[in-house]
Scaffold this motif. Sequence first.
Motif, PDB file in Angstrom:
ATOM      1  N   ASP A  73       1.591  -4.699 -55.449  1.00  0.00           N
ATOM      2  CA  ASP A  73       0.264  -4.160 -55.180  1.00  0.00           C
ATOM      3  C   ASP A  73       0.037  -4.020 -53.684  1.00  0.00           C
ATOM      4  O   ASP A  73       0.069  -5.013 -52.943  1.00  0.00           O
ATOM      5  CB  ASP A  73      -0.793  -5.094 -55.787  1.00  0.00           C
ATOM      6  N   ALA A  74      -0.220  -2.814 -53.234  1.00  0.00           N
ATOM      7  CA  ALA A  74      -0.389  -2.549 -51.804  1.00  0.00           C
ATOM      8  C   ALA A  74      -1.617  -3.244 -51.222  1.00  0.00           C
ATOM      9  O   ALA A  74      -1.687  -3.479 -50.014  1.00  0.00           O
ATOM     10  CB  ALA A  74      -0.497  -1.047 -51.554  1.00  0.00           C
ATOM     11  N   ASP A  75      -2.602  -3.575 -52.056  1.00  0.00           N
ATOM     12  CA  ASP A  75      -3.831  -4.192 -51.554  1.00  0.00           C
ATOM     13  C   ASP A  75      -3.792  -5.719 -51.576  1.00  0.00           C
ATOM     14  O   ASP A  75      -4.753  -6.374 -51.185  1.00  0.00           O
ATOM     15  CB  ASP A  75      -5.035  -3.708 -52.382  1.00  0.00           C
ATOM     16  N   SER A 121       0.696  -9.756 -49.465  1.00  0.00           N
ATOM     17  CA  SER A 121       2.095  -9.715 -49.888  1.00  0.00           C
ATOM     18  C   SER A 121       2.857 -10.967 -49.470  1.00  0.00           C
ATOM     19  O   SER A 121       3.741 -11.425 -50.188  1.00  0.00           O
ATOM     20  CB  SER A 121       2.781  -8.461 -49.330  1.00  0.00           C
ATOM     21  N   PRO A 179       2.697  -4.739 -45.947  1.00  0.00           N
ATOM     22  CA  PRO A 179       2.622  -4.926 -47.403  1.00  0.00           C
ATOM     23  C   PRO A 179       3.842  -4.440 -48.170  1.00  0.00           C
ATOM     24  O   PRO A 179       4.055  -4.866 -49.303  1.00  0.00           O
ATOM     25  CB  PRO A 179       1.371  -4.129 -47.805  1.00  0.00           C
ATOM     26  N   VAL A 180       4.661  -3.571 -47.573  1.00  0.00           N
ATOM     27  CA  VAL A 180       5.830  -3.069 -48.296  1.00  0.00           C
ATOM     28  C   VAL A 180       7.077  -3.916 -48.082  1.00  0.00           C
ATOM     29  O   VAL A 180       8.071  -3.742 -48.784  1.00  0.00           O
ATOM     30  CB  VAL A 180       6.141  -1.597 -47.928  1.00  0.00           C
ATOM     31  N   ALA A 201       3.304   2.923 -45.780  1.00  0.00           N
ATOM     32  CA  ALA A 201       2.266   1.956 -45.439  1.00  0.00           C
ATOM     33  C   ALA A 201       1.896   2.269 -44.002  1.00  0.00           C
ATOM     34  O   ALA A 201       2.637   2.978 -43.310  1.00  0.00           O
ATOM     35  CB  ALA A 201       2.775   0.517 -45.585  1.00  0.00           C
ATOM     36  N   GLY A 247      -0.385   2.291 -54.037  1.00  0.00           N
ATOM     37  CA  GLY A 247       0.916   1.742 -53.662  1.00  0.00           C
ATOM     38  C   GLY A 247       1.972   2.817 -53.715  1.00  0.00           C
ATOM     39  O   GLY A 247       1.898   3.725 -54.555  1.00  0.00           O
ATOM     40  N   ARG A 271      -3.534   2.256 -59.716  1.00  0.00           N
ATOM     41  CA  ARG A 271      -3.415   1.314 -58.612  1.00  0.00           C
ATOM     42  C   ARG A 271      -2.721   1.975 -57.425  1.00  0.00           C
ATOM     43  O   ARG A 271      -1.734   2.701 -57.614  1.00  0.00           O
ATOM     44  CB  ARG A 271      -2.630   0.075 -59.044  1.00  0.00           C
ATOM     45  N   TYR A 313       0.343   6.236 -49.862  1.00  0.00           N
ATOM     46  CA  TYR A 313      -0.476   5.071 -50.155  1.00  0.00           C
ATOM     47  C   TYR A 313      -1.943   5.493 -50.095  1.00  0.00           C
ATOM     48  O   TYR A 313      -2.269   6.574 -49.612  1.00  0.00           O
ATOM     49  CB  TYR A 313      -0.195   3.917 -49.181  1.00  0.00           C
TER      50      TYR A 313
END
Length: 422
Positions: A196-198, A201, A99-100, A55, A397, A395, A28
């Motif tokens: 999207d990791a940012d 979530s 986030p995952v 993450a 992730g 992006r 990530y």
Amino acid sequence: MTTPRSTSETAPPGCPAHASAPTAERLYGAEFAADPMASYTRLRARGSLAPVEIAPGVHAWLVTGYDRALEVLRSPERFSKDPRRWRALADGTVPPDSPVVPMMMYRPNALWTDGQEHSRLRGAITDSLGRVDPDALRGYVEQIADTLIDRIGPEGRADLLSEYAAVLPLLVFNRLFGCPPDIGDKLVEGMSGIFDADADSEKANAVLTEGVAELVALKRREPGPDVSSWLMAHPARLTDEEMMHQLVVLMGAGTEPQQNLICNGLRLLLSDDRFAGDLAGGSMPVDDAIDEVLWTDPPLANYAIHYPLRDMEIEGNLVYEGTPLLISLAAANTGTGLSGDRRAGNRAHLAWSAGPHTCPAKGPARLIAAAALEKLLDRLPDIELAVPAADLRWRPGPFHRALVSLPVRFPPIRALLPDRVR
């Protein structure tokens, strides 16, 4: 959960095998997004699997070897797809707001089930998708593509991600699944957010849940000649909750990865001399470009998550029951040693996964991408990147291979049709 351990960590003091824990590679952040192949090269040097962090504080094993990946994908008696086996999530080591989690959490759908339940749910999906007429599907795609190209054509420049590749799969999904635009907007907002990791979530997952609930309620009231209604009427007798979760997995496969396949294909066609020469000569090697992308830049780069059913040793690594194993579809594919000319027309890549959970929609997905690319290159034959390919950004992730944008320029053209697509 701690970082996955190797046998060296469990060896008695003084044993030659005793050593410090292997460092987990981060999958990530901006550095990984910019050059994932550098990470895969380092990981492959450790063997066919290695510890990774997907993450902050979330550890897993990444399978980077092609043969090892096939072994995991084709061995349901040893590796489960059910995320309820994920020990670190169950015991609170991984917090539910990580986030995952939305991309890895259990949902009662064909992706996260095993055995007879998987067969029942997958059968409903494959039977319903099998009712889609490929010629009609191509017609939908071409009509939608023409409308989107008409919108950008007079401008002479566009971001093909936000104005074409991200919009087209959503509109195709809406048409195939009988989904009105207002619900479709919620679905794509939620789905994009969980990839999207940012993004937030938890909020994205809530938006997605709201959208699919509305779609299921609508189809119960007003069934039609669409995949949602066919799923509902299937002999598997899906409950409303099961309907929602099958739609989530189909939406997940049919929008975000589809836009990445289209964008990554366009990037390749517009930047790689092997394809640019054919474009200038009037030939559009779209099928070859799609094959190349599926080998080297698959839309889902690291996924196909499995959980060992028992503790096992793999290449000297002690892999504990309930620890996530991600298949690096990208690393496994690119580690085969096949050169570009040997990849052309070769579809033994793992981009669609393999084994019992092979993607049931790979035929429609490829058809949609091919039709979208062919129509764009036919209508805009002199299109080119507006920035050097090396300046394109990706992006962050751990799961996807997704551009931030794809700016292009081209000689302006006139619109062909009234804009009737929403």
